[in-house]
Design a protein around this motif. Structure first.
Motif, mmCIF file in Angstrom:
data_model
loop_
_atom_site.group_PDB
_atom_site.id
_atom_site.type_symbol
_atom_site.label_atom_id
_atom_site.label_comp_id
_atom_site.label_asym_id
_atom_site.label_seq_id
_atom_site.Cartn_x
_atom_site.Cartn_y
_atom_site.Cartn_z
ATOM 1 N N LYS A 18 26.868 43.276 26.105
ATOM 2 C CA LYS A 18 26.166 42.090 26.449
ATOM 3 C C LYS A 18 24.812 42.341 25.206
ATOM 4 N N SER A 19 24.292 43.727 25.188
ATOM 5 C CA SER A 19 23.291 43.792 24.123
ATOM 6 C C SER A 19 23.630 43.673 22.650
ATOM 7 N N ASP A 20 24.932 43.316 22.351
ATOM 8 C CA ASP A 20 25.667 43.302 20.941
ATOM 9 C C ASP A 20 25.476 41.574 20.840
ATOM 10 N N LEU A 21 25.029 40.654 21.791
ATOM 11 C CA LEU A 21 25.293 39.488 21.534
ATOM 12 C C LEU A 21 23.780 38.622 21.254
ATOM 13 N N VAL A 22 23.617 37.547 20.658
ATOM 14 C CA VAL A 22 22.668 36.856 20.563
ATOM 15 C C VAL A 22 23.241 35.716 20.849
ATOM 16 N N LEU A 23 22.927 34.868 22.098
ATOM 17 C CA LEU A 23 23.295 33.747 22.546
ATOM 18 C C LEU A 23 22.172 32.700 22.974
ATOM 19 N N PRO A 24 21.723 31.969 21.999
ATOM 20 C CA PRO A 24 20.685 31.197 22.075
ATOM 21 C C PRO A 24 21.177 29.830 23.128
ATOM 22 N N GLU A 25 20.393 28.984 23.532
ATOM 23 C CA GLU A 25 20.397 28.019 24.340
ATOM 24 C C GLU A 25 21.407 27.130 23.508
ATOM 25 N N GLU A 26 21.132 26.740 22.355
ATOM 26 C CA GLU A 26 22.050 25.865 21.721
ATOM 27 C C GLU A 26 21.903 26.540 20.342
ATOM 28 N N GLY A 27 23.091 26.063 19.384
ATOM 29 C CA GLY A 27 23.296 26.194 18.217
ATOM 30 C C GLY A 27 24.193 27.579 18.061
ATOM 31 N N TRP A 28 24.138 28.114 16.666
ATOM 32 C CA TRP A 28 24.987 29.429 16.449
ATOM 33 C C TRP A 28 24.287 30.484 17.067
ATOM 34 N N GLY A 29 25.299 31.450 17.399
ATOM 35 C CA GLY A 29 24.637 32.864 17.969
ATOM 36 C C GLY A 29 25.058 33.877 17.021
ATOM 37 N N GLU A 30 25.229 35.096 17.398
ATOM 38 C CA GLU A 30 25.596 36.335 16.569
ATOM 39 C C GLU A 30 26.299 37.302 17.609
ATOM 40 N N MET A 31 26.815 37.865 16.811
ATOM 41 C CA MET A 31 27.338 39.324 17.723
ATOM 42 C C MET A 31 27.301 40.364 16.639
ATOM 43 N N ILE A 32 27.067 41.563 17.104
ATOM 44 C CA ILE A 32 26.597 42.704 16.168
ATOM 45 C C ILE A 32 27.809 43.781 16.502
ATOM 46 N N LEU A 33 28.872 43.816 15.827
ATOM 47 C CA LEU A 33 30.162 44.689 16.268
ATOM 48 C C LEU A 33 29.471 46.048 15.811
ATOM 49 N N ALA A 34 29.752 47.115 16.771
ATOM 50 C CA ALA A 34 29.225 48.612 16.446
ATOM 51 C C ALA A 34 30.365 49.419 16.733
ATOM 52 N N GLY A 35 31.571 49.285 17.163
ATOM 53 C CA GLY A 35 32.471 50.147 17.544
ATOM 54 C C GLY A 35 33.895 49.347 18.302
ATOM 55 N N ARG A 69 29.363 54.903 11.947
ATOM 56 C CA ARG A 69 28.104 54.062 12.587
ATOM 57 C C ARG A 69 27.804 53.036 11.978
ATOM 58 N N ALA A 70 28.714 52.362 10.971
ATOM 59 C CA ALA A 70 28.495 51.067 10.620
ATOM 60 C C ALA A 70 28.658 49.852 11.705
ATOM 61 N N THR A 71 27.717 48.872 11.341
ATOM 62 C CA THR A 71 27.817 47.507 12.229
ATOM 63 C C THR A 71 28.418 46.401 11.428
ATOM 64 N N ARG A 72 28.711 45.490 12.047
ATOM 65 C CA ARG A 72 29.081 44.140 11.140
ATOM 66 C C ARG A 72 28.554 43.042 11.961
ATOM 67 N N PRO A 73 27.739 42.283 11.460
ATOM 68 C CA PRO A 73 27.179 41.015 12.155
ATOM 69 C C PRO A 73 28.141 39.946 11.891
ATOM 70 N N VAL A 74 28.548 39.145 12.918
ATOM 71 C CA VAL A 74 29.583 38.128 12.880
ATOM 72 C C VAL A 74 28.772 37.053 13.309
ATOM 73 N N PRO A 75 28.717 35.652 12.656
ATOM 74 C CA PRO A 75 28.073 34.531 13.299
ATOM 75 C C PRO A 75 29.110 33.889 14.244
ATOM 76 N N ILE A 76 28.628 33.462 15.338
ATOM 77 C CA ILE A 76 29.667 32.669 16.275
ATOM 78 C C ILE A 76 29.211 31.336 16.647
ATOM 79 N N PRO A 77 29.896 30.536 16.433
ATOM 80 C CA PRO A 77 29.954 28.930 16.604
ATOM 81 C C PRO A 77 29.351 28.556 18.079
ATOM 82 N N PRO A 78 28.666 27.338 18.076
ATOM 83 C CA PRO A 78 28.191 26.938 19.380
ATOM 84 C C PRO A 78 29.476 26.958 20.548
ATOM 85 N N VAL A 79 30.397 26.716 20.284
ATOM 86 C CA VAL A 79 31.405 26.757 21.439
ATOM 87 C C VAL A 79 31.681 27.890 22.141
#
Length: 138
Positions: A68-85, A112-122
């Motif tokens: 859950k801490s890897d996710l940015v889930l706004p009320e609307e619009g695009w979010g993001e997940m930060i993949l760490a492992g 220890r690299a991370t990868r940000p991934v934009p996620i669509p509103p759906v």
């Protein structure tokens, strides 16, 4: 003289590119994911897992390690997940600690690299729904 000996060629380092001839279109993917969800408790549990694989192009082992801490889930619009492992299932006979999985870094990246991934509103909405109904690990 054999002309093939003069060819300077080596195989590509990876051949794991996506063959888009076999990727379902968005409408079909949504229908497939919804059909899994309709299968009962196990389907409800797998719904977000499959959605992450389709909408964010995650590997199964990356989704298995998502927190859950890897996710940015706004009320609307695009979010993001930060993949760490990643957490590939390898079978307890193949791990040092007897667990059926291993905890690793991301494939083909520094430990220890991370990868940000934009996620669509759906997908943002699907993940918000999943966390509300199924919960999430810290």
């Amino acid at each position: 003289m054999n002309p093939l000996t003069r060819i300077d060629w080596s195989a590509p380092e990876t051949d794991d590119e996506v063959d888009f001839r076999y990727v379902p279109e968005p409408k079909m993917a949504r229908e497939l994911i919804d059909a899994v969800r309709a299968q009962g408790p196990r389907g409800e549990h797998l719904y977000a897992f499959l959605a992450c694989m389709y909408y964010a192009a995650n590997r199964p082992s990356e989704v298995a390690d998502l927190k859950k801490s890897d996710l940015v889930l706004p009320e609307e619009g695009w979010g993001e997940m930060i993949l760490a492992g990643s957490r590939p299932e390898v079978g307890s006979g193949w791990t040092d600690d007897g667990k059926p999985y291993e905890e690793r870094g991301l494939k083909r990246r520094a430990r220890r690299a991370t990868r940000p991934v934009p996620i669509p509103p759906v997908l943002v909405q699907m993940l918000r729904d999943h966390i509300k109904t199924q919960g999430a690990r810290p």
